[in-house]
Motif scaffolding. Structure first.
Motif, PDB file in Angstrom:
ATOM      1  N   ARG A 229       0.819  -1.221   0.000  1.00  0.00           N
ATOM      2  CA  ARG A 229       0.000   0.000   0.000  1.00  0.00           C
ATOM      3  C   ARG A 229       0.848   1.265   0.000  1.00  0.00           C
ATOM      4  O   ARG A 229       0.595   2.188  -0.778  1.00  0.00           O
ATOM      5  CB  ARG A 229      -0.948  -0.016   1.196  1.00  0.00           C
ATOM      6  CG  ARG A 229      -2.122   0.946   1.062  1.00  0.00           C
ATOM      7  CD  ARG A 229      -3.067   0.783   2.240  1.00  0.00           C
ATOM      8  NE  ARG A 229      -3.608  -0.581   2.277  1.00  0.00           N
ATOM      9  CZ  ARG A 229      -4.044  -1.177   3.386  1.00  0.00           C
ATOM     10  NH1 ARG A 229      -3.986  -0.541   4.542  1.00  0.00           N
ATOM     11  NH2 ARG A 229      -4.533  -2.388   3.335  1.00  0.00           N
ATOM     12  N   TRP A 230       1.852   1.320   0.858  1.00  0.00           N
ATOM     13  CA  TRP A 230       2.636   2.554   0.972  1.00  0.00           C
ATOM     14  C   TRP A 230       3.359   2.862  -0.331  1.00  0.00           C
ATOM     15  O   TRP A 230       3.394   4.004  -0.789  1.00  0.00           O
ATOM     16  CB  TRP A 230       3.620   2.435   2.129  1.00  0.00           C
ATOM     17  CG  TRP A 230       4.369   3.703   2.407  1.00  0.00           C
ATOM     18  CD1 TRP A 230       5.705   3.932   2.245  1.00  0.00           C
ATOM     19  CD2 TRP A 230       3.811   4.940   2.872  1.00  0.00           C
ATOM     20  NE1 TRP A 230       6.017   5.232   2.580  1.00  0.00           N
ATOM     21  CE2 TRP A 230       4.875   5.867   2.972  1.00  0.00           C
ATOM     22  CE3 TRP A 230       2.521   5.346   3.217  1.00  0.00           C
ATOM     23  CZ2 TRP A 230       4.692   7.176   3.403  1.00  0.00           C
ATOM     24  CZ3 TRP A 230       2.335   6.651   3.639  1.00  0.00           C
ATOM     25  CH2 TRP A 230       3.404   7.549   3.725  1.00  0.00           C
ATOM     26  N   ARG A 231       3.918   1.820  -0.972  1.00  0.00           N
ATOM     27  CA  ARG A 231       4.597   2.025  -2.248  1.00  0.00           C
ATOM     28  C   ARG A 231       3.608   2.483  -3.316  1.00  0.00           C
ATOM     29  O   ARG A 231       3.908   3.381  -4.117  1.00  0.00           O
ATOM     30  CB  ARG A 231       5.284   0.736  -2.693  1.00  0.00           C
ATOM     31  CG  ARG A 231       6.115   0.907  -3.968  1.00  0.00           C
ATOM     32  CD  ARG A 231       6.688  -0.410  -4.433  1.00  0.00           C
ATOM     33  NE  ARG A 231       5.615  -1.322  -4.835  1.00  0.00           N
ATOM     34  CZ  ARG A 231       5.818  -2.553  -5.266  1.00  0.00           C
ATOM     35  NH1 ARG A 231       7.035  -3.045  -5.330  1.00  0.00           N
ATOM     36  NH2 ARG A 231       4.802  -3.318  -5.616  1.00  0.00           N
ATOM     37  N   SER A 232       2.415   1.880  -3.336  1.00  0.00           N
ATOM     38  CA  SER A 232       1.399   2.251  -4.330  1.00  0.00           C
ATOM     39  C   SER A 232       0.943   3.689  -4.141  1.00  0.00           C
ATOM     40  O   SER A 232       0.744   4.428  -5.116  1.00  0.00           O
ATOM     41  CB  SER A 232       0.201   1.299  -4.231  1.00  0.00           C
ATOM     42  OG  SER A 232       0.571  -0.019  -4.565  1.00  0.00           O
ATOM     43  N   VAL A 233       0.783   4.095  -2.883  1.00  0.00           N
ATOM     44  CA  VAL A 233       0.372   5.472  -2.585  1.00  0.00           C
ATOM     45  C   VAL A 233       1.448   6.451  -3.048  1.00  0.00           C
ATOM     46  O   VAL A 233       1.164   7.462  -3.706  1.00  0.00           O
ATOM     47  CB  VAL A 233       0.085   5.634  -1.079  1.00  0.00           C
ATOM     48  CG1 VAL A 233      -0.080   7.117  -0.710  1.00  0.00           C
ATOM     49  CG2 VAL A 233      -1.168   4.856  -0.691  1.00  0.00           C
ATOM     50  N   GLY A 234       2.705   6.145  -2.728  1.00  0.00           N
ATOM     51  CA  GLY A 234       3.792   7.022  -3.146  1.00  0.00           C
ATOM     52  C   GLY A 234       3.896   7.135  -4.651  1.00  0.00           C
ATOM     53  O   GLY A 234       4.136   8.225  -5.195  1.00  0.00           O
ATOM     54  N   GLU A 235       3.705   6.019  -5.352  1.00  0.00           N
ATOM     55  CA  GLU A 235       3.766   6.020  -6.806  1.00  0.00           C
ATOM     56  C   GLU A 235       2.668   6.900  -7.396  1.00  0.00           C
ATOM     57  O   GLU A 235       2.927   7.706  -8.299  1.00  0.00           O
ATOM     58  CB  GLU A 235       3.628   4.593  -7.337  1.00  0.00           C
ATOM     59  CG  GLU A 235       3.668   4.486  -8.842  1.00  0.00           C
ATOM     60  CD  GLU A 235       3.391   3.068  -9.331  1.00  0.00           C
ATOM     61  OE1 GLU A 235       2.312   2.528  -9.005  1.00  0.00           O
ATOM     62  OE2 GLU A 235       4.243   2.505 -10.024  1.00  0.00           O
ATOM     63  N   ALA A 236       1.440   6.770  -6.882  1.00  0.00           N
ATOM     64  CA  ALA A 236       0.323   7.558  -7.403  1.00  0.00           C
ATOM     65  C   ALA A 236       0.528   9.046  -7.147  1.00  0.00           C
ATOM     66  O   ALA A 236       0.263   9.889  -8.020  1.00  0.00           O
ATOM     67  CB  ALA A 236      -0.990   7.087  -6.786  1.00  0.00           C
TER      68      ALA A 236
END
Length: 248
Positions: A111-118
């Protein structure tokens, strides 16, 4: 991934908004064009499983959305940005996008990586700790785009996503959307230049039916030179409207 719409009817009370619409959507960017009241937002809300079909069937990635059970199964595949979206003004940008990831079922370890990417994709990395209430209108719209794309959903539904964006931000939006080529992206817009720049396909809705469904190039070829418009695509759009609506 595909989305199948078969003889979809939708409306409010006795008003028919979508009338037996049949479409199949494949990966790529499909533009929805049409005047206000043509059914664009209603179609997006139905595809987002907010409105159950009044008649007909919808299948999203093989899942038939025929009730709440099917809708729940499909929702983790869907990213939806309404034209007017509500937020908790006390949330930070990061909290807002993380909430979308949680709703979509993105695993906690990712989740944290996906949030940062978005957030990086919409150029808000330096605002990630800023509260939503402090964002400008354009920044808030970009946070909404991050909400829709976090976790790379298979179906992305965008209702007038470039409203409030300046020219640079619109160019950035086009870059973001074209990077999502493995998803089914449906973009409702009034901006013909966005359609010409990034869309593979155009569906023109009017009176709840599809007046045109084909490529951007195919639609452009329909535009007679004697109709108003600054481009062949604009003239083709005017050509597809009833004669009573062509006058400026």
């Amino acid at each position: 991934m595909s989305v199948t719409i078969d003889k979809l009817a939708q409306g409010y009370g006795k008003t028919v908004v979508i009338d037996r619409l049949t479409l199949t959507l494949q990966p790529g960017i499909t533009a929805l064009l049409g005047p206000n009241g043509a059914g664009k937002t209603t179609l997006l809300r139905t595809l987002a499983t907010i409105l159950p079909p009044r008649f007909g069937t919808i299948r999203i990635d093989g899942i038939e959305v025929d009730g709440e059970r099917g809708a729940r199964r499909a929702r983790d595949r869907i990213g939806y940005l309404p034209q007017d979206f509500g937020v908790d003004p006390q949330m930070t940008v990061s909290d807002f996008v993380e909430y979308a990831a949680w709703l979509r079922g993105v695993r906690s370890g990712q989740r944290w990586r996906s949030v940062g990417e978005a957030i990086d994709m919409v150029d808000l990395a330096d605002q990630r700790r800023t509260k939503m209430r402090k964002l400008s209108g354009g920044m808030r719209r970009r946070a909404g785009i991050a909400w829709a794309i976090v976790g790379r959903p298979r179906l992305i539904l965008l209702d007038e996503p470039t409203v409030g964006l300046d020219p640079r931000q619109r160019l950035q939006f086009r870059k973001i959307i074209t990077s999502l080529g493995d998803a089914v992206v449906v973009l409702s817009t009034h901006l013909i230049d966005d359609v010409e720049a990034i869309c593979d396909r155009v569906v023109v809705l009017h009176g709840g039916v599809a007046k045109f469904d084909g490529t951007v190039q195919g639609m452009s070829a329909l535009g007679p030179d004697d109709l108003p418009g600054h481009s062949a695509l604009e003239r083709a759009y005017m050509h597809l409207l009833p004669e009573s609506e062509r006058r400026l």
